[in-house]
Scaffold this motif. Structure first.
Motif, PDB file in Angstrom:
ATOM      1  N   ARG A   6       0.377  -1.329  -0.013  1.00  0.00           N
ATOM      2  CA  ARG A   6      -0.186  -0.012  -0.291  1.00  0.00           C
ATOM      3  C   ARG A   6       0.797   1.170  -0.094  1.00  0.00           C
ATOM      4  NH1 ARG A   6      -4.315   1.382   0.203  1.00  0.00           N
ATOM      5  NH2 ARG A   6      -4.924  -1.084   0.195  1.00  0.00           N
ATOM      6  N   ASP A   7       1.633   1.320   1.094  1.00  0.00           N
ATOM      7  CA  ASP A   7       2.917   2.171   0.900  1.00  0.00           C
ATOM      8  C   ASP A   7       3.704   3.107  -0.644  1.00  0.00           C
ATOM      9  OD1 ASP A   7       3.941  -0.120   1.795  1.00  0.00           O
ATOM     10  OD2 ASP A   7       5.475   1.587   1.315  1.00  0.00           O
ATOM     11  N   LEU A   8       3.582   1.743  -1.441  1.00  0.00           N
ATOM     12  CA  LEU A   8       3.693   1.940  -2.428  1.00  0.00           C
ATOM     13  C   LEU A   8       3.073   2.446  -3.572  1.00  0.00           C
ATOM     14  CD1 LEU A   8       6.476  -1.285  -3.301  1.00  0.00           C
ATOM     15  CD2 LEU A   8       7.360   1.246  -2.767  1.00  0.00           C
ATOM     16  N   VAL A   9       1.869   2.659  -3.589  1.00  0.00           N
ATOM     17  CA  VAL A   9       0.255   2.142  -4.366  1.00  0.00           C
ATOM     18  C   VAL A   9       0.665   4.421  -3.308  1.00  0.00           C
ATOM     19  CG1 VAL A   9      -2.019   2.093  -4.788  1.00  0.00           C
ATOM     20  CG2 VAL A   9      -0.908   0.279  -4.655  1.00  0.00           C
ATOM     21  N   ASP A  10       0.636   4.616  -2.392  1.00  0.00           N
ATOM     22  CA  ASP A  10       0.061   5.871  -2.463  1.00  0.00           C
ATOM     23  C   ASP A  10       1.178   6.777  -2.590  1.00  0.00           C
ATOM     24  OD1 ASP A  10      -2.457   5.039  -0.698  1.00  0.00           O
ATOM     25  OD2 ASP A  10      -0.746   4.735   1.095  1.00  0.00           O
ATOM     26  N   ALA A  11       2.144   5.818  -2.691  1.00  0.00           N
ATOM     27  CA  ALA A  11       3.771   6.870  -3.295  1.00  0.00           C
ATOM     28  C   ALA A  11       3.616   7.437  -4.739  1.00  0.00           C
ATOM     29  CB  ALA A  11       5.303   6.130  -2.929  1.00  0.00           C
ATOM     30  N   ILE A  12       2.896   6.398  -5.571  1.00  0.00           N
ATOM     31  CA  ILE A  12       3.082   6.152  -6.858  1.00  0.00           C
ATOM     32  C   ILE A  12       2.517   7.586  -6.957  1.00  0.00           C
ATOM     33  CG2 ILE A  12       1.833   5.420  -9.062  1.00  0.00           C
ATOM     34  CD1 ILE A  12       3.931   2.744  -7.940  1.00  0.00           C
ATOM     35  N   VAL A  13       0.729   7.629  -6.360  1.00  0.00           N
ATOM     36  CA  VAL A  13      -0.386   8.004  -6.990  1.00  0.00           C
ATOM     37  C   VAL A  13      -0.188   9.702  -6.145  1.00  0.00           C
ATOM     38  CG1 VAL A  13      -2.991   8.595  -6.148  1.00  0.00           C
ATOM     39  CG2 VAL A  13      -2.374   6.073  -6.059  1.00  0.00           C
ATOM     40  N   GLU A  14       0.802   9.536  -4.991  1.00  0.00           N
ATOM     41  CA  GLU A  14       0.724  10.758  -4.634  1.00  0.00           C
ATOM     42  C   GLU A  14       1.948  11.609  -5.542  1.00  0.00           C
ATOM     43  OE1 GLU A  14       2.353  14.520  -3.111  1.00  0.00           O
ATOM     44  OE2 GLU A  14       0.724  13.418  -2.970  1.00  0.00           O
ATOM     45  N   HIS A  15       3.145  10.621  -6.547  1.00  0.00           N
ATOM     46  CA  HIS A  15       3.611  11.648  -7.648  1.00  0.00           C
ATOM     47  C   HIS A  15       2.284  11.563  -8.613  1.00  0.00           C
ATOM     48  CE1 HIS A  15       6.948  11.102 -10.620  1.00  0.00           C
ATOM     49  NE2 HIS A  15       7.138  12.152 -10.153  1.00  0.00           N
ATOM     50  N   ALA A  16       1.954  10.991  -8.399  1.00  0.00           N
ATOM     51  CA  ALA A  16       0.733  11.362 -10.215  1.00  0.00           C
ATOM     52  C   ALA A  16       0.056  12.674 -10.176  1.00  0.00           C
ATOM     53  CB  ALA A  16      -0.287  11.301 -10.387  1.00  0.00           C
ATOM     54  N   GLU A  39      10.189  -3.222  -4.998  1.00  0.00           N
ATOM     55  CA  GLU A  39      10.489  -3.429  -3.187  1.00  0.00           C
ATOM     56  C   GLU A  39      10.921  -1.449  -2.921  1.00  0.00           C
ATOM     57  OE1 GLU A  39      10.626  -4.203  -0.381  1.00  0.00           O
ATOM     58  OE2 GLU A  39      10.911  -6.638  -1.042  1.00  0.00           O
ATOM     59  N   ARG A  40      11.707  -0.821  -4.353  1.00  0.00           N
ATOM     60  CA  ARG A  40      12.178   0.757  -4.312  1.00  0.00           C
ATOM     61  C   ARG A  40      11.530   1.181  -4.621  1.00  0.00           C
ATOM     62  NH1 ARG A  40      17.034   3.123  -6.151  1.00  0.00           N
ATOM     63  NH2 ARG A  40      17.683   1.272  -7.135  1.00  0.00           N
ATOM     64  N   PHE A  41      11.012   2.823  -4.871  1.00  0.00           N
ATOM     65  CA  PHE A  41      10.206   3.490  -5.670  1.00  0.00           C
ATOM     66  C   PHE A  41      11.318   4.440  -5.354  1.00  0.00           C
ATOM     67  CE2 PHE A  41       8.027   7.453  -5.047  1.00  0.00           C
ATOM     68  CZ  PHE A  41       7.317   7.256  -6.023  1.00  0.00           C
ATOM     69  N   VAL A  77       8.162  -2.688 -11.608  1.00  0.00           N
ATOM     70  CA  VAL A  77       7.234  -1.722 -11.762  1.00  0.00           C
ATOM     71  C   VAL A  77       7.449  -0.753 -12.938  1.00  0.00           C
ATOM     72  CG1 VAL A  77       5.203  -0.412 -11.323  1.00  0.00           C
ATOM     73  CG2 VAL A  77       5.531  -2.694  -9.937  1.00  0.00           C
ATOM     74  N   ILE A  78       6.391  -0.399 -13.822  1.00  0.00           N
ATOM     75  CA  ILE A  78       6.905   0.678 -14.761  1.00  0.00           C
ATOM     76  C   ILE A  78       5.773   1.801 -14.957  1.00  0.00           C
ATOM     77  CG2 ILE A  78       7.996   1.723 -16.457  1.00  0.00           C
ATOM     78  CD1 ILE A  78       9.590  -0.075 -17.468  1.00  0.00           C
ATOM     79  N   TYR A  79       5.838   2.668 -14.056  1.00  0.00           N
ATOM     80  CA  TYR A  79       4.322   3.585 -14.417  1.00  0.00           C
ATOM     81  C   TYR A  79       4.031   4.529 -14.409  1.00  0.00           C
ATOM     82  CZ  TYR A  79       6.269   6.395 -10.487  1.00  0.00           C
ATOM     83  OH  TYR A  79       6.550   7.499  -9.564  1.00  0.00           O
ATOM     84  N   GLU A 133      -3.284  -6.603  -6.692  1.00  0.00           N
ATOM     85  CA  GLU A 133      -3.368  -7.461  -4.821  1.00  0.00           C
ATOM     86  C   GLU A 133      -3.179  -6.385  -3.925  1.00  0.00           C
ATOM     87  OE1 GLU A 133      -3.125 -10.737  -1.960  1.00  0.00           O
ATOM     88  OE2 GLU A 133      -2.562 -11.191  -3.792  1.00  0.00           O
ATOM     89  N   ILE A 134      -3.220  -4.869  -3.541  1.00  0.00           N
ATOM     90  CA  ILE A 134      -2.605  -4.209  -2.893  1.00  0.00           C
ATOM     91  C   ILE A 134      -2.615  -4.902  -1.189  1.00  0.00           C
ATOM     92  CG2 ILE A 134      -2.817  -1.699  -1.429  1.00  0.00           C
ATOM     93  CD1 ILE A 134      -4.125  -1.072  -4.527  1.00  0.00           C
ATOM     94  N   VAL A 135      -1.209  -4.790  -0.596  1.00  0.00           N
ATOM     95  CA  VAL A 135      -1.192  -5.463   0.884  1.00  0.00           C
ATOM     96  C   VAL A 135      -0.092  -4.645   1.943  1.00  0.00           C
ATOM     97  CG1 VAL A 135      -0.567  -8.149  -0.732  1.00  0.00           C
ATOM     98  CG2 VAL A 135       1.059  -6.515  -0.215  1.00  0.00           C
TER      99      VAL A 135
END
Length: 150
Positions: A6-16, A39-41, A77-79, A133-135
């Motif tokens: 979840r912290d990685l999802v949150d970081a991606i969304v925040e960047h967007a 692992e590493r954003f 992941v490439i986002y 799947e967000i964990v």
């Protein structure tokens, strides 16, 4: 399937959201050990600075790949974000997809209060959406079911 914290999802969304109205882009690296675990954003700069297109700076990308190589990592992941359309790869996105084992994540920030977060495999121009799947945390190493090569 993409399993991501979840912290990685949150970081991606925040960047967007931060780069909106321009598209945001980046990578989430993970160990090159077959676990397929992001692992590493690593947020990157959209060299195109465009609301309809993203481009990694070639120098930044070279440095990133050298760094990942030195750390025995791969781009799991490439986002990037879409600012006015759904989270689905464009023809340009498909053409630029060069990592057959990466999860291509798209985030749509077209709605100010919500977002779409979707993941795809793109291999030889073929797009396949995959479940996400967000964990909260990953299983300890060795017990993760791993999804390498799906």
């Amino acid at each position: 399937m993409l399993r991501i914290r979840r912290d990685l999802v949150d970081a991606i969304v925040e960047h967007a959201r931060r780069d909106h109205p321009d598209e945001a882009c980046g990578v989430v690296a993970g160990p090159d050990d077959g676990t397929d675990r992001p692992e590493r954003f690593i947020p990157m700069v959209n060299a195109a600075r465009s609301p309809t297109f993203y481009e990694f700076d070639s120098g930044d990308l070279l440095r990133l790949y050298r760094e990942m190589d030195a750390r025995d990592e791969k781009p799991v992941v490439i986002y990037h974000s879409h600012t006015a359309t759904e989270a689905y790869p464009s023809r340009t996105d498909i053409k630029l997809a060069q990592e057959p084992f990466a999860h291509y994540v798209l985030v749509s920030t077209r709605q100010p209060d919500t977002y779409e977060f979707r993941s795809y495999r793109i291999v030889d121009g073929e797009v396949t959406e995959e479940p996400v799947e967000i964990v909260e945390a990953y299983e300890p190493s060795g017990t993760d079911s791993g999804h390498s090569g799906e």
